[in-house]
Design a protein around this motif. Structure first.
Motif, PDB file in Angstrom:
ATOM      1  N   LEU A   1       0.898  -1.159  -0.157  1.00  0.00           N
ATOM      2  CA  LEU A   1      -0.088  -0.058  -0.057  1.00  0.00           C
ATOM      3  C   LEU A   1       0.932   0.972   0.034  1.00  0.00           C
ATOM      4  O   LEU A   1       1.819   1.121   0.506  1.00  0.00           O
ATOM      5  CB  LEU A   1      -0.897   0.179   1.273  1.00  0.00           C
ATOM      6  CG  LEU A   1      -1.997  -0.798   1.381  1.00  0.00           C
ATOM      7  CD1 LEU A   1      -2.940  -0.723   2.650  1.00  0.00           C
ATOM      8  CD2 LEU A   1      -3.030  -0.680   0.386  1.00  0.00           C
ATOM      9  N   VAL A   2       0.415   2.345  -0.569  1.00  0.00           N
ATOM     10  CA  VAL A   2       1.202   3.563  -0.647  1.00  0.00           C
ATOM     11  C   VAL A   2       0.120   4.537   0.010  1.00  0.00           C
ATOM     12  O   VAL A   2      -0.774   4.721  -0.412  1.00  0.00           O
ATOM     13  CB  VAL A   2       1.271   3.888  -2.032  1.00  0.00           C
ATOM     14  CG1 VAL A   2       1.965   5.348  -2.022  1.00  0.00           C
ATOM     15  CG2 VAL A   2       2.504   3.171  -2.753  1.00  0.00           C
ATOM     16  N   LEU A   3       0.583   5.172   1.114  1.00  0.00           N
ATOM     17  CA  LEU A   3      -0.274   5.940   1.907  1.00  0.00           C
ATOM     18  C   LEU A   3       0.446   7.464   1.535  1.00  0.00           C
ATOM     19  O   LEU A   3       1.383   7.923   1.552  1.00  0.00           O
ATOM     20  CB  LEU A   3       0.002   5.691   3.340  1.00  0.00           C
ATOM     21  CG  LEU A   3      -0.414   4.385   3.967  1.00  0.00           C
ATOM     22  CD1 LEU A   3      -0.065   4.045   5.124  1.00  0.00           C
ATOM     23  CD2 LEU A   3      -1.751   3.862   3.467  1.00  0.00           C
ATOM     24  N   VAL A   4      -0.707   8.172   1.336  1.00  0.00           N
ATOM     25  CA  VAL A   4      -0.464   9.477   1.173  1.00  0.00           C
ATOM     26  C   VAL A   4      -1.199  10.407   2.154  1.00  0.00           C
ATOM     27  O   VAL A   4      -2.419  10.095   2.542  1.00  0.00           O
ATOM     28  CB  VAL A   4      -0.933  10.067  -0.121  1.00  0.00           C
ATOM     29  CG1 VAL A   4       0.088   9.562  -1.266  1.00  0.00           C
ATOM     30  CG2 VAL A   4      -2.149   9.854  -0.611  1.00  0.00           C
ATOM     31  N   VAL A   5      -0.721  11.746   2.664  1.00  0.00           N
ATOM     32  CA  VAL A   5      -1.374  12.283   3.821  1.00  0.00           C
ATOM     33  C   VAL A   5      -2.535  12.953   3.076  1.00  0.00           C
ATOM     34  O   VAL A   5      -3.670  12.929   3.938  1.00  0.00           O
ATOM     35  CB  VAL A   5      -0.411  13.476   4.172  1.00  0.00           C
ATOM     36  CG1 VAL A   5      -1.221  14.341   5.191  1.00  0.00           C
ATOM     37  CG2 VAL A   5       0.541  12.671   4.952  1.00  0.00           C
TER      38      VAL A   5
END
Length: 192
Positions: free
Chosen positions: A142-146
């Motif tokens: 997963l790639v989490l972005v703010v």
């Protein structure tokens, strides 16, 4: 679960990414997980300590370029269920991608900010991004972005579009026990 957070900076260093990592790790420990943070050692901080249930491992850098410590001991990480990489972490992100692939440990990546330089660093950051971004980001589960807005306006915006199925918005939290709204109307204050 046995979870490792990987970050270039961590308290007592005062900075956003390390502070977010600290709060994420602390809350996971409160939920009963076995949480470890791997970061660079800094003057005046213990190499190994437990902070609010989080096991902190401050590794001695072979060398350091600003907030980019070279920590080859990251390659020794094993026995984990999940790795959470706090990005950007020049040198460390590439090592975690390799560890994840070799040891079959899934990793999630939180992209905190873009590397932007206005001086000699700008071309260096551009070359680094060109050489490593796909390798690092595509390896993450997963790639989490703010914020989605940041993802759309990031220097990585095209890469984020290609990762749409594993891109998740996870905003930094606010501890309402520390920050609370005091007053009403136009004259609101925030109390500590």
């Amino acid at each position: 679960m046995r979870i490792a957070h990987i970050t270039a900076t961590f308290p007592p260093y005062q900075g956003g990414t390390g502070t977010v990592c600290y709060h994420n790790a602390r809350e996971l420990a409160r939920l009963g997980h076995d949480v470890h943070v791997f970061t660079a050692g800094v003057a005046g901080a213990q190499a190994e300590e437990t902070m609010e249930g989080v096991h902190v491992h401050r590794l001695s850098p072979v060398f350091r370029l600003g907030n980019a410590p070279f920590l080859p001991r990251l390659l020794n990480i094993k026995g984990l269920d999940l790795i959470h990489l706090h990005n950007p972490f020049i040198f460390g992100a590439e090592m975690i991608r390799v560890v994840s692939a070799l040891r079959r440990i899934p990793f999630v990546l939180t992209h905190h900010n873009d590397l932007i330089g206005n001086d000699y660093r700008k071309p260096l950051f551009n070359i680094y991004r060109f050489l490593t971004s796909r390798f690092i980001f595509y390896g993450a589960s997963l790639v989490l972005v703010v914020t989605k807005d940041h993802a759309q306006n990031s220097v990585h915006s095209q890469l984020f579009k290609s990762l749409e199925k594993k891109l998740v918005e996870l905003s930094d939290g606010v501890d309402i026990n520390i920050f609370s709204r005091v007053g009403t109307g136009d004259k609101c204050k925030f109390g500590l």
